[in-house]
Structure formats: C-alpha cells, structure tokens
Design an enzyme around this catalytic site. Structure first.
Site, PDB file in Angstrom:
ATOM      1  N   HIS B 167       8.066   3.351   9.741  1.00  0.00           N
ATOM      2  CA  HIS B 167       7.453   4.133   8.674  1.00  0.00           C
ATOM      3  C   HIS B 167       7.104   5.490   9.271  1.00  0.00           C
ATOM      4  O   HIS B 167       6.387   5.561  10.265  1.00  0.00           O
ATOM      5  CB  HIS B 167       6.185   3.446   8.158  1.00  0.00           C
ATOM      6  N   CYS B 168       7.661   6.545   8.700  1.00  0.00           N
ATOM      7  CA  CYS B 168       7.455   7.867   9.269  1.00  0.00           C
ATOM      8  C   CYS B 168       6.473   8.664   8.429  1.00  0.00           C
ATOM      9  O   CYS B 168       6.782   9.023   7.283  1.00  0.00           O
ATOM     10  CB  CYS B 168       8.795   8.607   9.348  1.00  0.00           C
ATOM     11  N   PRO B 169       5.268   8.949   8.931  1.00  0.00           N
ATOM     12  CA  PRO B 169       4.324   9.740   8.139  1.00  0.00           C
ATOM     13  C   PRO B 169       4.774  11.180   7.945  1.00  0.00           C
ATOM     14  O   PRO B 169       4.410  11.816   6.965  1.00  0.00           O
ATOM     15  CB  PRO B 169       3.024   9.676   8.946  1.00  0.00           C
ATOM     16  N   GLY B 172       6.717  11.009   5.039  1.00  0.00           N
ATOM     17  CA  GLY B 172       5.988  10.369   3.948  1.00  0.00           C
ATOM     18  C   GLY B 172       6.709   9.204   3.321  1.00  0.00           C
ATOM     19  O   GLY B 172       6.590   8.966   2.124  1.00  0.00           O
ATOM     20  N   ASN B 173       7.493   8.455   4.107  1.00  0.00           N
ATOM     21  CA  ASN B 173       8.263   7.354   3.537  1.00  0.00           C
ATOM     22  C   ASN B 173       8.683   6.422   4.664  1.00  0.00           C
ATOM     23  O   ASN B 173       8.617   6.776   5.844  1.00  0.00           O
ATOM     24  CB  ASN B 173       9.513   7.913   2.832  1.00  0.00           C
TER      25      ASN B 173
END
Lengths: 144, 386
Positions: B167-169, B172-173
């Site tokens: 999950h890559c902040p 944002g997804n």
C-alpha cells in the site's frame, strides 16, 4: 403479504441450492476453473456437457491472458501513448470477456435453462467461482 | 407516511464494503487517506513549475529549445502514470456473497471433521500445487474467501487485492495486479525527471555563474535552490525504489513476498511464478495483458426489498430474484425497528456513506463462522508477536 409471495413464486422458480466451481491454480495464477463434476448436479446434467462448458471457458480465459506477440504489442503501444489509448479502445481482455458473456448466455439458453440450472458469469463473482444455481424442479414438484 | 418515491439510481460503488473513497461517480477509486498523495502532487507540480519558470527561458535560448519540450513531455508522462496508479482499481477481489461464504464454510467443516469440544479447529489453509511447488492459500475472515495465490488483504483499504505488492501512501492507493506497471513506470519516469531537472539546474547555474557570478545567479533565480534541494532528496529515494522494483520484476516477485521472505531461505520453496528468465519476467509484468476490474463500480444496483422500502411501492413488484438471506417482509410502516435507510422522506439517506449492507442480520442457515480468535494458526501468530 402471503398473496404477493405466492404470486412471486409462480413467476420465478425457487432457488434450491447453489454450486460453486472453484478455481484451479495448478497452472499458476491464470484464470482456470476446476473441471471436477460436482455431485449436486448429477441428477440434472451430463458430466460431459459440464466438462465441455468449463473447458471452453478455461480456453477462452487462456486466450485472454495469453502472453504473446499480440499482447506485448498492445502493451508497448499503450505505454507509448501513456495508456491514454485505453480511454478510447477496448483491451484484448475486455473483448474476450464479452465473448465469454455471449458464450455463457448461449449455454444457459441451450443447455442449462431447460434443465432448471443457471450459469453465472464468473466476472460477476470476481473471477473466483463459477456459480451454478439449481432451481426447484417444477415439473416434479407441482403436485406438492 | 409520504407517498414520495425515491427512484435515484444507486451505483454499485456506493455499496462496496472496504475503506475506499470514490470520485466521479465511481470512475476514480482511492484509499481513504489522501494527504500524502496531495503532497506528492504538490512536490512534482511545484518543482516542475519552478523549472519551467526559472530555468527553461534561459536554457532554451542559450542551449536548445528541445530542453523544455522534453521536460514537458516527461512531466506529462509522470503525471499520467501517477494519476493512473492512484485512481485505478489495484485488483480488488470482491467479497464472497452469503451463499458462497456458506458453501465454503460447509466445505471447511466437512474437511475438518469432528473437532473435540474445547480444542481449536485447525487453521484454514488450502494447499495447491503450482509448478511442482506446494503453495498454501490462506482464508480471509473479512472477505470470507480463500485468497488466490499472491493475493493479500490490505488492512488500510480493508480489501483483498490480487497480486498485492504494497500500500503506497505517496500514490494514495494499493499497488496490485492492475496498477503495478503504472506504479513502476511512475517511479521510473519520476527518476528520469528528477535526474533531468537536477542536471539542468546545475548546468544552468554553472552557465549563468560564468557570466554573472554565483551569488548573483542565485539571487536572480531563487527557484533553483528549492529545485535542487527537492531533487537531491527525491533522487535517493525514488531512484532507489526504481532499482528495487526493477530487481523484483526481474524475479517476478512482489514487495509483499520479498518482505515476508516467501521464496528466500533454504527451507522455503522457490518462486513458482518466475519464468527463470529475466526478459520473460519483465515482459509478463510490464507488457502482459491489461486485466479488467472485476468490481463493476459503475453498474447499477439491483433493488432489493430493504432498499426499495424507501419507495412507497411494495417490494414484491421488483422482478429480481430475492436473495435468500434478505428479509422477505419489507417494512412498509416505519417503526422503532426500521433501519434508518428504510425510513421514507430522508432523501439524503442514499447519499450518506452506507453501513455495509453485506452485514445482514444473522441467518439461522449460516453455521457460526469461525473468527481469528478460534483459529489455531492466527492465535499462534499472535502469541509469537508478544
């Protein structure tokens, strides 16, 4: 309330049970379904017909996911256009999914509906299962 | 009771479980926390704007007009890849409907046999053989499915994602099967853009300093200092990340598998998904077929009796087959037991964030579902962390 329910029953056969054909992961993560014939369908369907349906579905999914010259070309071309081409063009996979939807509709009309069964397109279940709905057999049950 | 019929069409994205936010009527799908994504956008757009404002006029005159043109093309590509990664469905697996969940439960119970009272039932694992290796499929208690190989449940988005990477902040997804190549191309093109801007910043400062001196140059183009700072720190992280993902792609591994050490170590099995050929692995991950989303976000919801109670028309008029676990008597007269959504006259009720409709009142047919507390494997894992 009871009145409307019996009206509904006459319009629609009641669902007796559902069978879920699971994915077959023996060849990896490609979309493939098990061809093992479920025991619940023994009274309704020929084993051969069932296997033929599932095998055709498997072949269609394999065609969609095939890694070959055509898919690489599509991928590279799309990359060059920063994937904006997918805003106007349908991907190969989507085209095959439409083909699969037509095949399932055709199979339902010809083979499954006359036997009181309904095939659900796996794409509606996240490509996880092939759901076969078994309806109550009206012809036998009308005397009950 | 008012006779107003609320016939607003409800699209499926409005009823999807999970912690995603949707925009543009279901066309855009992101995680809930978007703060860091806005920061990413700000940094990229800000730095590039400074570059176009301060460096480009000078460089296009003194070196070549192709420099800003190429920078613009690269910038547009970076933005396209970022937005594509952030806004698309990463490969979310829809949760099992009640009948499917029950079917799987019954299969598990049949496989387990009789568990003596007081003992925990065995962990819910299915073994499959892929490429002559045994791979364990774990059961997801939230989604009520056996996860396909390489899928994992993202706790931030509360979804099972196929070929889950991480999950890559920053975007944002989640990064999964459907958007991994866009994510990789984003990091790659951002690395190139950062190197490009950094290089031409230095070139610009050197060229101008030769004419006017170093301090004067910095006074004339203060933006350069900011750009160099941003690019310097971005370089190390983004280029490193691109290198790491290039390594993963060549081995056909995901970040998730790498972190867990799924295929490394002596006693572990080898990666059954790798073609053992770097070029073939790269081609499969980057140029493979574009998988469609199985979520059908923009499809129209079929009315079920609970939802159609907002209309004055009786529920039996709907011609759709009624799922067995739905209440067969639709409450037409609201009382203290009517759920809020069913009360007529609350026009905005359909627009509020819905409570998950899938958590329907417990039906006597569904056997008591096991929870992680009663499962041996997860409780052992919990003990280990303490």
């Amino acid at each position: 309330m009871a009145e409307t329910h019996s009206l509904q029953d006459l319009q629609q056969p009641a669902v007796s049970s559902k069978v879920f054909i699971q994915r077959d992961y023996s060849s990896g993560t490609i979309c493939k379904f098990q061809t093992k014939f479920p025991s619940d369908l023994e009274s309704r369907l020929d084993k051969q017909q069932f296997e033929e349906t599932i095998q055709t579905l498997n072949n269609l999914y394999a065609e969609a996911e095939k890694l070959g010259g055509k898919s690489y070309l599509e991928g590279c071309l799309a990359c060059l256009t920063a994937y904006t081409i997918f805003l106007c063009m349908e991907t190969h996979y989507e085209k095959v999914l439409k083909k699969i939807a037509r095949y399932i509709k055709d199979q339902n009309e010809k083979i499954y509906a006359p036997r009181g069964l309904l095939l659900t397109d796996p794409v509606e279940r996240g490509l996880r299962v092939v759901e076969i709905t078994i309806f109550e057999d009206r012809s036998i049950g009308s005397g009950r | 009771m008012s006779a107003v019929m609320i016939t607003r069409k409800v699209r499926k994205w409005e009823k999807l479980p999970g912690k995603n936010t949707f925009c543009c009527d279901g066309r855009v799908m992101m995680a809930r926390q978007k703060g860091v994504f806005y920061l990413t956008l700000f940094l990229i757009i800000g730095t590039c704007s400074l570059f176009f404002a301060f460096e480009c006029p000078y460089l296009s005159l003194h070196l070549s007009p192709a420099i800003p043109v190429f920078a613009a093309v690269l910038f547009l590509f970076v933005m396209a890849m970022l937005l594509r990664t952030s806004f698309s469905d990463p490969g979310v697996l829809p949760r099992a409907l009640p009948e499917e969940a029950t079917f799987i439960e019954m299969e598990i119970e049949a496989a387990n046999g009789n568990v003596p009272a007081g003992q925990r039932p065995p962990p819910r694992i299915r073994n499959v053989q892929i490429n002559n290796q045994i791979v364990k499929l774990k059961y997801c208690y939230t989604c009520k499915i056996f996860r396909p190989p390489r899928a994992s449940h993202c706790s931030i988005c509360d979804n099972c994602v196929d070929r889950f990477d991480h999950h890559c902040p920053w975007v944002g997804n989640c990064v999964g099967k459907r958007n991994y190549r866009y994510f990789y191309l984003f990091t790659l093109s951002l690395s190139l853009l950062t190197i490009y801007i950094f290089t031409f910043d230095i070139v610009h400062v050197v060229m101008r300093s030769v004419d006017k001196g170093f301090l004067n140059t910095l006074k004339e183009t203060p933006g350069t200092v900011l750009e160099v700072l941003v690019c310097f720190f971005t370089l190390w992280s983004v280029v490193g990340l691109t290198g790491f993902h290039t390594y993963l792609i060549s081995l056909n591994q995901t970040t998730n598998e790498d972190i867990k050490g799924s295929w490394s170590g002596k006693n572990r099995i080898q990666n059954p998904y790798s073609h053992n050929n770097i070029i073939k692995n790269c081609c499969e991950v980057l140029c493979g077929p574009a998988y469609p989303s199985v979520l059908d976000r923009r499809g129209l919801m079929q009315e079920d009796p609970l939802v159609s109670a907002t209309c004055a028309a009786p529920a039996s008029s709907s011609s759709n087959p009624v799922p067995q676990t739905t209440k067969t008597t639709a409450p037409l007269i609201p009382n203290e037991h009517t759920p809020d959504e069913a009360k007529p006259g609350i026009a905005a009720s359909a627009e509020k964030t819905p409570s998950p409709k899938e958590e329907q009142p417990p039906d006597t047919k569904i056997p008591p579902l096991a929870t992680p507390e009663t499962d041996a494997e997860t409780s052992i894992a919990k003990d280990k962390t303490h």
